[in-house]
Design a protein around this motif. Structure first.
Motif, PDB file in Angstrom:
ATOM      1  N   LEU A  67      34.683  -1.420 -56.845  1.00 57.02           N
ATOM      2  CA  LEU A  67      34.865  -2.260 -58.034  1.00 57.02           C
ATOM      3  C   LEU A  67      33.981  -1.839 -59.207  1.00 57.02           C
ATOM      4  CD1 LEU A  67      35.411  -5.963 -56.902  1.00 57.02           C
ATOM      5  CD2 LEU A  67      37.039  -4.385 -57.942  1.00 57.02           C
ATOM      6  N   SER A  68      32.752  -1.459 -58.927  1.00 53.01           N
ATOM      7  CA  SER A  68      31.860  -1.058 -60.030  1.00 53.01           C
ATOM      8  C   SER A  68      32.387   0.186 -60.726  1.00 53.01           C
ATOM      9  CB  SER A  68      30.445  -0.807 -59.506  1.00 53.01           C
ATOM     10  OG  SER A  68      29.857  -2.013 -59.075  1.00 53.01           O
ATOM     11  N   ALA A  69      32.816   1.184 -59.962  1.00 54.33           N
ATOM     12  CA  ALA A  69      33.371   2.403 -60.553  1.00 54.33           C
ATOM     13  C   ALA A  69      34.660   2.103 -61.314  1.00 54.33           C
ATOM     14  CB  ALA A  69      33.630   3.432 -59.460  1.00 54.33           C
ATOM     15  N   TYR A  70      35.443   1.200 -60.774  1.00 50.69           N
ATOM     16  CA  TYR A  70      36.701   0.757 -61.400  1.00 50.69           C
ATOM     17  C   TYR A  70      36.417   0.115 -62.754  1.00 50.69           C
ATOM     18  CZ  TYR A  70      40.921  -2.356 -61.364  1.00 50.69           C
ATOM     19  OH  TYR A  70      42.069  -3.040 -61.630  1.00 50.69           O
ATOM     20  N   ALA A  71      35.479  -0.823 -62.778  1.00 47.92           N
ATOM     21  CA  ALA A  71      35.118  -1.498 -64.025  1.00 47.92           C
ATOM     22  C   ALA A  71      34.538  -0.508 -65.034  1.00 47.92           C
ATOM     23  CB  ALA A  71      34.120  -2.620 -63.743  1.00 47.92           C
ATOM     24  N   LEU A  85      41.307  -4.478 -73.115  1.00 51.40           N
ATOM     25  CA  LEU A  85      41.400  -4.089 -71.705  1.00 51.40           C
ATOM     26  C   LEU A  85      40.543  -5.019 -70.869  1.00 51.40           C
ATOM     27  CD1 LEU A  85      41.061  -0.192 -71.960  1.00 51.40           C
ATOM     28  CD2 LEU A  85      43.137  -1.591 -72.111  1.00 51.40           C
ATOM     29  N   ARG A  86      41.113  -5.589 -69.817  1.00 52.99           N
ATOM     30  CA  ARG A  86      40.400  -6.520 -68.942  1.00 52.99           C
ATOM     31  C   ARG A  86      40.353  -5.988 -67.522  1.00 52.99           C
ATOM     32  NH1 ARG A  86      43.473 -10.604 -68.150  1.00 52.99           N
ATOM     33  NH2 ARG A  86      41.889 -12.180 -67.689  1.00 52.99           N
ATOM     34  N   VAL A  87      39.294  -6.333 -66.829  1.00 50.32           N
ATOM     35  CA  VAL A  87      39.088  -5.895 -65.451  1.00 50.32           C
ATOM     36  C   VAL A  87      39.317  -7.083 -64.526  1.00 50.32           C
ATOM     37  CG1 VAL A  87      37.497  -4.851 -63.807  1.00 50.32           C
ATOM     38  CG2 VAL A  87      37.348  -4.253 -66.235  1.00 50.32           C
ATOM     39  N   LEU A 100      40.016 -17.242 -49.889  1.00 47.25           N
ATOM     40  CA  LEU A 100      40.451 -15.971 -50.459  1.00 47.25           C
ATOM     41  C   LEU A 100      39.756 -14.796 -49.774  1.00 47.25           C
ATOM     42  CD1 LEU A 100      40.099 -17.061 -54.186  1.00 47.25           C
ATOM     43  CD2 LEU A 100      42.265 -16.776 -52.962  1.00 47.25           C
ATOM     44  N   ALA A 101      40.483 -13.702 -49.637  1.00 47.65           N
ATOM     45  CA  ALA A 101      39.897 -12.459 -49.117  1.00 47.65           C
ATOM     46  C   ALA A 101      39.207 -11.749 -50.277  1.00 47.65           C
ATOM     47  CB  ALA A 101      40.978 -11.585 -48.500  1.00 47.65           C
ATOM     48  N   LEU A 102      38.034 -12.245 -50.631  1.00 52.64           N
ATOM     49  CA  LEU A 102      37.325 -11.762 -51.819  1.00 52.64           C
ATOM     50  C   LEU A 102      36.544 -10.488 -51.545  1.00 52.64           C
ATOM     51  CD1 LEU A 102      35.856 -15.137 -53.152  1.00 52.64           C
ATOM     52  CD2 LEU A 102      37.725 -13.822 -54.160  1.00 52.64           C
ATOM     53  N   PRO A 103      36.439  -9.621 -52.543  1.00 52.19           N
ATOM     54  CA  PRO A 103      35.510  -8.498 -52.438  1.00 52.19           C
ATOM     55  C   PRO A 103      34.076  -9.020 -52.474  1.00 52.19           C
ATOM     56  CG  PRO A 103      36.470  -8.594 -54.635  1.00 52.19           C
ATOM     57  CD  PRO A 103      37.177  -9.631 -53.814  1.00 52.19           C
ATOM     58  N   PRO A 104      33.108  -8.225 -51.986  1.00 47.71           N
ATOM     59  CA  PRO A 104      31.731  -8.723 -51.887  1.00 47.71           C
ATOM     60  C   PRO A 104      31.044  -8.971 -53.228  1.00 47.71           C
ATOM     61  CG  PRO A 104      31.881  -6.413 -51.198  1.00 47.71           C
ATOM     62  CD  PRO A 104      33.279  -6.908 -51.353  1.00 47.71           C
ATOM     63  N   ASP A 105      31.470  -8.288 -54.284  1.00 46.41           N
ATOM     64  CA  ASP A 105      30.795  -8.418 -55.582  1.00 46.41           C
ATOM     65  C   ASP A 105      31.818  -8.692 -56.668  1.00 46.41           C
ATOM     66  OD1 ASP A 105      29.118  -8.337 -57.748  1.00 46.41           O
ATOM     67  OD2 ASP A 105      28.804  -6.161 -57.706  1.00 46.41           O
ATOM     68  N   LEU A 106      31.747  -9.892 -57.247  1.00 50.65           N
ATOM     69  CA  LEU A 106      32.687 -10.266 -58.304  1.00 50.65           C
ATOM     70  C   LEU A 106      32.137 -10.010 -59.707  1.00 50.65           C
ATOM     71  CD1 LEU A 106      33.986 -13.681 -56.891  1.00 50.65           C
ATOM     72  CD2 LEU A 106      34.947 -11.402 -56.562  1.00 50.65           C
ATOM     73  N   ALA A 107      30.890  -9.547 -59.788  1.00 48.56           N
ATOM     74  CA  ALA A 107      30.231  -9.390 -61.092  1.00 48.56           C
ATOM     75  C   ALA A 107      31.006  -8.500 -62.067  1.00 48.56           C
ATOM     76  CB  ALA A 107      28.819  -8.855 -60.894  1.00 48.56           C
ATOM     77  N   PRO A 108      31.672  -7.420 -61.601  1.00 50.36           N
ATOM     78  CA  PRO A 108      32.359  -6.557 -62.572  1.00 50.36           C
ATOM     79  C   PRO A 108      33.651  -7.142 -63.136  1.00 50.36           C
ATOM     80  CG  PRO A 108      31.839  -5.366 -60.529  1.00 50.36           C
ATOM     81  CD  PRO A 108      31.681  -6.827 -60.250  1.00 50.36           C
ATOM     82  N   LEU A 109      34.084  -8.306 -62.650  1.00 48.55           N
ATOM     83  CA  LEU A 109      35.432  -8.793 -62.942  1.00 48.55           C
ATOM     84  C   LEU A 109      35.486  -9.778 -64.100  1.00 48.55           C
ATOM     85  CD1 LEU A 109      36.724  -9.400 -59.304  1.00 48.55           C
ATOM     86  CD2 LEU A 109      37.035  -7.363 -60.736  1.00 48.55           C
ATOM     87  N   ALA A 160      39.604 -19.755 -56.630  1.00 49.25           N
ATOM     88  CA  ALA A 160      39.344 -18.589 -57.477  1.00 49.25           C
ATOM     89  C   ALA A 160      38.675 -18.982 -58.784  1.00 49.25           C
ATOM     90  CB  ALA A 160      40.648 -17.850 -57.755  1.00 49.25           C
ATOM     91  N   SER A 161      39.110 -20.105 -59.355  1.00 54.30           N
ATOM     92  CA  SER A 161      38.592 -20.507 -60.665  1.00 54.30           C
ATOM     93  C   SER A 161      37.131 -20.939 -60.618  1.00 54.30           C
ATOM     94  CB  SER A 161      39.455 -21.625 -61.253  1.00 54.30           C
ATOM     95  OG  SER A 161      39.361 -22.806 -60.474  1.00 54.30           O
ATOM     96  N   ARG A 162      36.584 -21.126 -59.421  1.00 54.83           N
ATOM     97  CA  ARG A 162      35.161 -21.439 -59.315  1.00 54.83           C
ATOM     98  C   ARG A 162      34.296 -20.224 -59.652  1.00 54.83           C
ATOM     99  NH1 ARG A 162      35.303 -24.105 -53.245  1.00 54.83           N
ATOM    100  NH2 ARG A 162      36.983 -25.635 -53.625  1.00 54.83           N
ATOM    101  N   TYR A 163      34.879 -19.049 -59.549  1.00 55.00           N
ATOM    102  CA  TYR A 163      34.111 -17.815 -59.705  1.00 55.00           C
ATOM    103  C   TYR A 163      34.331 -17.165 -61.065  1.00 55.00           C
ATOM    104  CZ  TYR A 163      33.959 -18.384 -54.626  1.00 55.00           C
ATOM    105  OH  TYR A 163      33.804 -18.890 -53.363  1.00 55.00           O
ATOM    106  N   VAL A 164      35.583 -16.904 -61.393  1.00 56.43           N
ATOM    107  CA  VAL A 164      35.953 -16.277 -62.667  1.00 56.43           C
ATOM    108  C   VAL A 164      37.309 -16.855 -63.072  1.00 56.43           C
ATOM    109  CG1 VAL A 164      34.688 -14.104 -62.330  1.00 56.43           C
ATOM    110  CG2 VAL A 164      37.018 -14.329 -61.451  1.00 56.43           C
TER     111      VAL A 164
END
Length: 249
Positions: A67-71, A85-87, A100-109, A160-164
């Motif tokens: 995710l970090s490289a993607y962002a 452009l949005r990530v 939800l099957a969330l990735p471990p780090d949502l910070a880049p999103l 999902a809306s609790r996070y981003v």
């Protein structure tokens, strides 16, 4: 129709509650996951298609490490275009309670695109084929499938809306894959879904690739002042911002 209302997530308009803005593509894939092309190639194709905003929403889950490289790739691309452009990441609902099957780090999103590809039922995830089999055996009715699907979708959006900020990917597409018409989704269920979307501030994607939701459901969501946005679900750059189903809707 509901009153016009722009939805702004991550610094750019992605949808409206009165019409479909075909200069926006709210869900594209890249070679990081389900797609085939690099971020820069997708951006160039979107520029050529005349888009003003693009959301990258590759499929991610608990084992995702990129995710970090993607962002970073999307952020670099911002310097080469005037488009917004949005990530984002596409994540699956995996339990009836909306887990939800969330990735471990949502910070880049900037957003999460919530999908229900399999139906969560009593600790199981039923594929569309398995749902069809249960329908054929009379173990479940079309109405019950619709109720379970909407309930899982609503709870997934809430979580999902609790996070981003949240988007709803290919809404109700599972029904068609299981051989059901979305007429089994009652107006009351659509109202429940619409209320959840408004409460969560969620954008509903109208998917070109999945032909979902139907024009009937889109109109009902618009009438309920839900924000909708075109989404190609493109896996190839050449598909970005190219609308056929969306123009009919």
């Amino acid at each position: 129709m509901g009153a016009e209302r722009d939805s702004v997530i991550g610094g750019g308009a992605v949808g409206t509650a009165c019409a479909l803005d075909l200069s926006v593509d709210a869900h594209v894939h890249t070679g990081f996951a389900a797609g085939r092309d690099a971020v820069g190639v997708v951006v160039s194709a979107a520029d050529q298609a005349g888009l003003t905003a693009l959301t990258f929403a590759d499929q991610a889950g608990p084992d995702t490490t990129w995710l970090s490289a993607y962002a970073d790739a999307v952020r670099r691309a911002r310097h080469r275009t005037e488009m917004t452009l949005r990530v984002a990441a596409e994540v699956e609902v995996v339990r009836p309670d909306g887990w939800l099957a969330l990735p471990p780090d949502l910070a880049p999103l900037d957003a999460l695109s919530v999908a229900v590809s399999d139906l969560p039922v009593d600790g199981e995830l039923l594929t569309p084929r398995e749902v069809r089999a249960r329908l054929d055996l009379g173990l479940v009715t079309a109405g019950q499938v619709a109720e379970l699907l909407v309930a899982a979708t609503v709870k997934g959006l809430e979580r999902a809306s609790r996070y981003v900020p949240a988007q709803l990917a290919r809404p109700l597409a599972l029904l068609g894959q299981a051989g059901l018409d979305d007429s089994c989704v009652t107006p009351e269920l659509i109202a429940e879904l619409a209320f959840a979307c408004r409460t969560a501030g969620a954008v509903v994607e109208v998917s070109e690739a999945w032909r979902s939701p139907s024009s009937r459901v889109v109109q009902m969501l618009l009438d309920a002042a839900v924000t909708v946005a075109p989404a190609s679900d493109a896996r190839y750059a050449a598909e970005v911002g190219r609308w056929q189903y969306l123009r009919r809707v």
